[in-house]
Scaffold this active site. Structure first.
Site, mmCIF file in Angstrom:
data_model
loop_
_atom_site.group_PDB
_atom_site.id
_atom_site.type_symbol
_atom_site.label_atom_id
_atom_site.label_comp_id
_atom_site.label_asym_id
_atom_site.label_seq_id
_atom_site.Cartn_x
_atom_site.Cartn_y
_atom_site.Cartn_z
ATOM 1 N N ARG A 32 0.355 -1.470 0.164
ATOM 2 C CA ARG A 32 0.336 -0.125 0.169
ATOM 3 C C ARG A 32 1.000 0.927 -0.192
ATOM 4 N NH1 ARG A 32 -5.227 1.662 -1.065
ATOM 5 N NH2 ARG A 32 -6.384 2.766 0.688
ATOM 6 N N THR B 102 -9.250 0.622 -8.914
ATOM 7 C CA THR B 102 -8.301 -0.784 -8.884
ATOM 8 C C THR B 102 -8.315 -1.465 -9.963
ATOM 9 O OG1 THR B 102 -8.726 0.417 -6.901
ATOM 10 C CG2 THR B 102 -8.804 -2.602 -7.060
ATOM 11 N N ASN C 141 -6.318 4.363 -6.990
ATOM 12 C CA ASN C 141 -7.352 4.745 -6.621
ATOM 13 C C ASN C 141 -8.548 5.131 -7.839
ATOM 14 O OD1 ASN C 141 -9.193 4.879 -4.649
ATOM 15 N ND2 ASN C 141 -8.225 7.347 -3.888
ATOM 16 N N SER D 167 -7.062 0.713 3.281
ATOM 17 C CA SER D 167 -8.097 -0.057 2.234
ATOM 18 C C SER D 167 -8.820 -1.015 2.439
ATOM 19 C CB SER D 167 -6.421 -0.410 1.438
ATOM 20 O OG SER D 167 -7.634 -1.684 0.031
ATOM 21 N N GLY E 23 -13.351 -1.280 -6.681
ATOM 22 C CA GLY E 23 -14.705 -0.503 -6.189
ATOM 23 C C GLY E 23 -14.660 -0.087 -4.909
ATOM 24 N N GLY E 24 -13.762 0.449 -5.520
ATOM 25 C CA GLY E 24 -13.833 1.047 -3.238
ATOM 26 C C GLY E 24 -14.198 0.160 -2.361
HETATM 27 O O1 DON Z 1 -7.742 0.666 -1.266
HETATM 28 C C1 DON Z 1 -9.339 0.920 -1.705
HETATM 29 O O2 DON Z 1 -9.787 0.836 -1.575
HETATM 30 C C2 DON Z 1 -9.058 1.874 -2.901
HETATM 31 N N1 DON Z 1 -8.288 3.319 -2.522
HETATM 32 C C3 DON Z 1 -9.638 1.365 -4.029
HETATM 33 C C4 DON Z 1 -10.408 2.800 -5.193
HETATM 34 C C5 DON Z 1 -11.052 1.351 -5.970
HETATM 35 O O3 DON Z 1 -11.701 -0.373 -5.606
HETATM 36 C C6 DON Z 1 -11.187 2.033 -7.698
HETATM 37 N N2 DON Z 1 -12.003 1.065 -8.992
HETATM 38 N N3 DON Z 1 -12.401 0.542 -9.013
#
Ligand code: DON
Length: 577
Positions: A119, A388, A408, A459, A481-482
């Site tokens: 990370r 991501t 991100n 994260s 997907g966050g």
């Molecule tokens: O680490 C995380 O949780 C976020 N930075 C992930 C971002 C993300 O999955 C965006 N896209 N699809």
């Protein structure tokens, strides 16, 4: 050689959701889920692919092929994962990266398991309130766009370290396909072309010369050659991580930061270290889950959710009011803990044992009212001082790797490093830049995830491995997907082991998402009938129909080999041999 087992026709589903994360004081930051799915706007056939020996499933068929090529040359799953990771940095610049970071979950056939956390970390000059406008007290957009938005990248440190410990081939050999793709170029497909057309950030920065020649986004069918990136990759292949964190590449990165008002220094780059950690090992009805510990919240939140659900046996059927209600209430409780209590374990005490214990889950399950939604309590901040991509790999010996990596937002901060040829992340937005104020995913988080120099931002990435009751690998899966990573990965696992779906069906099945705040159950078309929706509303749930919740790529062991399935809602490919 690829064997396509089946192709299932599905009706096309529009995925035009805009998630709006409301910034404190009315400034708004929007996240277009269509963009997160690589610009694709349709749910298409899942295309499960069977192969006898090895398999890679990722958001780029070329990157999957790079991993399969390395396995055919005698490499193991870790060699293939690193080959795929570097290739994604070339062919999927939206999210594949060397300017970002990620998490890799490894299970070797000899029983060894490990996770590596690469990370990003906050630069040494970062400050707690660096994104708050001193005049207005409101959060600015600088954690999302531009030079200040980046954490110190971890991808190169993580991938080279994983290769050194668990790989079997030299770095230069493993990186050869990525270097070839950068140097000789590849044909831009419609997913990349569409994502560039829709992007508003990249054209503001230096990457526009490469990705928007003559001011127009690259069109599908054109060849994209990335000579500067090829040189950077060759330097890394020759010198290892030192080729990124010191020398010419580091000089280019730091010079760009200085020109644009960023704060990453040579000292930040030199100090960066990937961390080996112990995977979270939990059980669900006789299966074993190996998941990601902090600095990701993915493993704890998945484990807590599944431990709660395990209290209800059997779970109601997929798509029923009862199932949707229980899943929502379990996610709600796990996200309340996540958002308040989790952060980088080097900086905050994370109650990992408590949150992942069955006893704790039992007490949370006991609090679920089977006929009414619980309201998420207001967030208690005062009480305390995209893009991501996920890829899964399996080899002929049974070693598997589950990796999620990210910038991100799509194309990260938009800042592209001239002479070195890559995008920087905007991972600083994953911190609680102003505890109690939603970030770009609408996550309301607390002090445990406040900005501190050298700290990893929390994260949601959840690269996961599931073992069957005999301890053999069953599933390798994860998502982008966050916060929707956590819910989608949990749902794919549940679909297979609870609802007995094939992997293709499990990935295609409509998804749900609840992250405690906003107190809304988001659902994809077809997740349940109108009658079930009415019942859920009557129980007190606030519903929001949405498209494209997350982007997963998975592999499942089957008799005689592996089935790979790429995200049916997006682009990519499963490639095996
Ligand atoms: O680490 C995380 O949780 C976020 N930075 C992930 C971002 C993300 O999955 C965006 N896209 N699809």
């Amino acid at each position: 050689m690829l064997n396509r087992v089946s192709r299932v026709a599905l009706s096309l589903v529009a995925l035009a959701l805009i998630v709006t994360a409301c910034r404190h004081g009315g400034a708004r930051q929007t996240v277009d889920i269509g963009t997160y799915l690589g610009g694709e706007a349709k749910l298409v056939a899942a295309e499960p692919v069977f192969a006898e020996h090895g398999m890679v499933a990722s958001n780029s068929a070329l990157a999957s092929a790079a991993g399969a090529e390395i396995m055919q040359q005698g490499g193991n799953a870790v060699d293939a994962a690193v080959a795929t990771g570097f290739a994604l940095a070339v062919t999927y610049p939206f999210a594949g990266n060397i300017g970002g970071g990620g998490f890799m979950n490894i299970a070797m056939a000899d029983g060894r398991t490990a996770v590596i956390d690469y990370r990003e970390i906050a630069p040494l000059a970062a400050t707690r309130d660096m994104y708050v406008d001193p005049a207005t007290g409101k959060l600015t957009n600088k954690s999302v766009v531009g030079h200040l938005a980046s954490g110190v990248p971890g991808a190169v440190a993580g991938m080279t370290e994983a290769l050194a410990k668990y790989g079997s081939l030299p770095l230069a050999k493993v990186m050869a396909p990525a270097i070839r793709l950068a140097r000789e170029g590849f044909v831009v497909d419609s997913a990349l072309a569409r994502s560039l057309r829709g992007n508003r950030i990249v054209p503001q920065f230096a990457g526009k010369t490469l990705f928007y020649p003559n001011g127009e986004p690259l069109a599908a069918g054109t060849r994209l050659v990335q000579a500067e990136l090829a040189r950077t990759l060759e330097t890394i292949a020759a010198k290892g991580a030192a080729g990124f964190y010191t020398g010419e590449v580091a000089d280019a990165l730091v010079a760009k930061m200085q020109r644009g008002g960023g704060i990453i220094t040579h000292e930040d780059l030199k100090r960066y270290k990937a961390e080996w950690r112990t995977p979270i090992r939990s059980t669900y009805r006789g299966y074993t889950l190996l998941t990601m510990p902090p600095a990701s919240s993915g493993g704890i939140t998945m484990t807590e959710t599944m431990n709660i659900l395990e209290q209800f046996a059997p779970l109601p059927r997929f798509g029923s009011t009862g199932y949707t209600h229980l899943l929502t209430e379990a996610f709600r409780r796990a996200f309340i803990d996540r958002n308040e209590k989790l952060g980088d374990p080097a900086f905050v005490k994370v109650p990992l044992d408590q949150l992942t214990s069955k006893t704790y889950a039992k007490s949370l399950a006991a609090g679920i009212d089977r006929t009414h939604a619980t309201k998420t309590p207001a967030f208690k901040v005062a009480a305390e001082p995209e893009h991501t991509t996920h890829y899964s790999v399996a080899d002929a010996k049974g070693n598997v790797v589950s990796t999620t990596t990210t910038l991100n937002g799509g194309y990260g901060s938009g800042v592209w490093i001239p002479r070195a040829g890559f995008f920087m992340n905007n991972e600083m937005d994953d911190f609680a830049a102003q505890p109690g104020t939603p970030n770009m995913f609408g996550l309301v988080q607390g002090e445990a995830n406040a900005i501190v120099p050298g700290k990893r931002m929390l994260s949601a990435m959840a690269p996961t491995i599931v073992l069957d009751s005999e301890g053999k690998v069953l599933l390798v899966v994860g998502a982008a997907g966050g916060p929707r990573i956590i819910t989608t990965t949990t749902e794919v696992v549940l679909n297979v082991i609870e609802h007995r779906m094939s992997l293709a069906d499990a990935m295609r099945a409509p998804r749900l998402h609840h992250q405690s705040l906003p107190d809304t159950l988001r659902y994809e078309d077809g997740a349940f009938s109108d009658a079930v929706a009415d019942s859920l509303r009557a129980m007190g749930h606030s519903l929001q129909r949405t498209g494209g919740l997350a982007n997963a790529n998975g592999i499942m062991r089957v008799n005689g080999g592996w089935i790979g399935v790429r995200e049916p809602r997006s682009s990519g490919g499963a490639v095996g041999y």
